[in-house]
Design a protein around this motif. Structure first.
Motif, PDB file in Angstrom:
ATOM      1  N   SER A  13       1.149  -1.179  -0.121  1.00  0.00           N
ATOM      2  CA  SER A  13       0.163   0.061  -0.121  1.00  0.00           C
ATOM      3  C   SER A  13       0.854   1.264   0.043  1.00  0.00           C
ATOM      4  O   SER A  13       1.823   1.312   0.719  1.00  0.00           O
ATOM      5  CB  SER A  13      -0.620   0.064   1.147  1.00  0.00           C
ATOM      6  OG  SER A  13      -1.708   1.296   1.448  1.00  0.00           O
ATOM      7  N   ARG A  14       0.660   2.206  -0.739  1.00  0.00           N
ATOM      8  CA  ARG A  14       1.289   3.471  -0.803  1.00  0.00           C
ATOM      9  C   ARG A  14       0.666   4.465   0.525  1.00  0.00           C
ATOM     10  O   ARG A  14       1.564   5.362   0.838  1.00  0.00           O
ATOM     11  CB  ARG A  14       1.129   4.406  -2.145  1.00  0.00           C
ATOM     12  CG  ARG A  14       1.765   3.639  -3.147  1.00  0.00           C
ATOM     13  CD  ARG A  14       1.578   4.357  -4.534  1.00  0.00           C
ATOM     14  NE  ARG A  14       0.198   4.681  -4.753  1.00  0.00           N
ATOM     15  CZ  ARG A  14      -0.181   5.726  -5.767  1.00  0.00           C
ATOM     16  NH1 ARG A  14       0.605   6.264  -6.332  1.00  0.00           N
ATOM     17  NH2 ARG A  14      -1.557   5.867  -5.889  1.00  0.00           N
ATOM     18  N   ASP A  15      -0.507   4.040   0.904  1.00  0.00           N
ATOM     19  CA  ASP A  15      -1.012   5.060   1.864  1.00  0.00           C
ATOM     20  C   ASP A  15      -1.919   4.333   2.719  1.00  0.00           C
ATOM     21  O   ASP A  15      -2.918   3.939   2.338  1.00  0.00           O
ATOM     22  CB  ASP A  15      -2.039   6.312   1.153  1.00  0.00           C
ATOM     23  CG  ASP A  15      -2.433   6.996   1.914  1.00  0.00           C
ATOM     24  OD1 ASP A  15      -2.758   6.873   3.253  1.00  0.00           O
ATOM     25  OD2 ASP A  15      -2.657   8.209   1.502  1.00  0.00           O
ATOM     26  N   ASP A  36       4.183   1.764   9.289  1.00  0.00           N
ATOM     27  CA  ASP A  36       4.368   0.950   8.065  1.00  0.00           C
ATOM     28  C   ASP A  36       3.744  -0.189   7.937  1.00  0.00           C
ATOM     29  O   ASP A  36       4.215  -1.028   6.909  1.00  0.00           O
ATOM     30  CB  ASP A  36       5.960   1.012   7.717  1.00  0.00           C
ATOM     31  CG  ASP A  36       6.668  -0.090   8.772  1.00  0.00           C
ATOM     32  OD1 ASP A  36       5.948  -0.351   9.805  1.00  0.00           O
ATOM     33  OD2 ASP A  36       7.784  -0.090   8.834  1.00  0.00           O
ATOM     34  N   LEU A  51       3.682  -0.608   4.120  1.00  0.00           N
ATOM     35  CA  LEU A  51       3.748   0.541   3.379  1.00  0.00           C
ATOM     36  C   LEU A  51       4.865   0.243   2.139  1.00  0.00           C
ATOM     37  O   LEU A  51       6.014  -0.117   2.431  1.00  0.00           O
ATOM     38  CB  LEU A  51       4.412   1.652   4.283  1.00  0.00           C
ATOM     39  CG  LEU A  51       4.602   3.233   3.809  1.00  0.00           C
ATOM     40  CD1 LEU A  51       3.172   3.567   3.153  1.00  0.00           C
ATOM     41  CD2 LEU A  51       5.075   3.910   4.756  1.00  0.00           C
ATOM     42  N   ASP A  53       6.116   2.997  -0.725  1.00  0.00           N
ATOM     43  CA  ASP A  53       6.035   4.003  -1.020  1.00  0.00           C
ATOM     44  C   ASP A  53       6.022   4.088  -2.662  1.00  0.00           C
ATOM     45  O   ASP A  53       5.636   5.082  -3.299  1.00  0.00           O
ATOM     46  CB  ASP A  53       7.073   5.135  -0.475  1.00  0.00           C
ATOM     47  CG  ASP A  53       6.888   5.449   1.025  1.00  0.00           C
ATOM     48  OD1 ASP A  53       5.853   5.496   1.294  1.00  0.00           O
ATOM     49  OD2 ASP A  53       8.135   5.294   1.753  1.00  0.00           O
ATOM     50  N   ASP A  54       7.062   3.278  -3.451  1.00  0.00           N
ATOM     51  CA  ASP A  54       7.330   3.338  -4.545  1.00  0.00           C
ATOM     52  C   ASP A  54       6.117   2.436  -5.380  1.00  0.00           C
ATOM     53  O   ASP A  54       6.289   2.146  -6.719  1.00  0.00           O
ATOM     54  CB  ASP A  54       8.504   2.603  -4.991  1.00  0.00           C
ATOM     55  CG  ASP A  54       9.103   1.404  -4.255  1.00  0.00           C
ATOM     56  OD1 ASP A  54       8.110   0.893  -3.575  1.00  0.00           O
ATOM     57  OD2 ASP A  54       9.870   0.848  -4.589  1.00  0.00           O
ATOM     58  N   ASP A 105      -4.628   0.645  -4.172  1.00  0.00           N
ATOM     59  CA  ASP A 105      -3.120   0.428  -4.350  1.00  0.00           C
ATOM     60  C   ASP A 105      -3.151  -0.709  -5.534  1.00  0.00           C
ATOM     61  O   ASP A 105      -2.039  -0.860  -5.618  1.00  0.00           O
ATOM     62  CB  ASP A 105      -2.831  -0.003  -3.082  1.00  0.00           C
ATOM     63  CG  ASP A 105      -2.724   1.125  -2.194  1.00  0.00           C
ATOM     64  OD1 ASP A 105      -1.689   2.075  -2.409  1.00  0.00           O
ATOM     65  OD2 ASP A 105      -3.180   0.813  -1.004  1.00  0.00           O
TER      66      ASP A 105
END
Length: 122
Positions: A13-15, A36, A51, A53-54, A105
């Motif tokens: 997941s990015r968020d 995270d 988490l 991010d990329d 995501d």
């Protein structure tokens, strides 16, 4: 020798706050939350999200298959609320999939009946 009783998908997941809200709408409750990592449950179903991010949701191939008591009713309710419930043609050889939902995501959640478990070995 011990036996495996359950498996828990770990999805990117990015968020995590957005993921928490999305899964709460689907009926999941937060079991644990860290900066995270997020753990959610819905009855006997448990999902973990980490988490990433990329992460690019457009190329994310992660997902899982969820067995629920009445996927047709669930689909009808969610579609009535505006949730995009997708057809999954050609999935029958792998276990009946009534519909799928893609989270923000790009994780694909395939829903099928509990009865799909009986007699199936993949």
């Amino acid at each position: 020798m011990s036996t495996v009783e359950t498996a828990v998908p770990i999805l990117p997941s990015r968020d995590l706050s957005r993921a928490e809200a999305f899964y709460a709408y689907l009926g999941f409750q937060v079991a644990r939350r860290g900066a995270d990592y997020l753990q959610v449950t819905h009855g006997e179903i448990e999902l973990h999200l980490y988490l990433a991010d990329d992460l690019d949701p457009l190329v994310n191939s992660a997902g899982c298959y969820l067995r629920v008591s009445d996927p047709a009713r669930m689909r009808s309710e969610w579609c009535g609320d505006g949730v995009s419930c997708l057809e999954v043609p050609g999935s029958e050889p792998y276990g009946e999939t009534v519909f799928a939902v893609v989270d923000p995501d790009g994780n694909t959640l395939r829903y099928g009946p509990v009865s799909a478990r009986a007699g199936s070995r993949v």
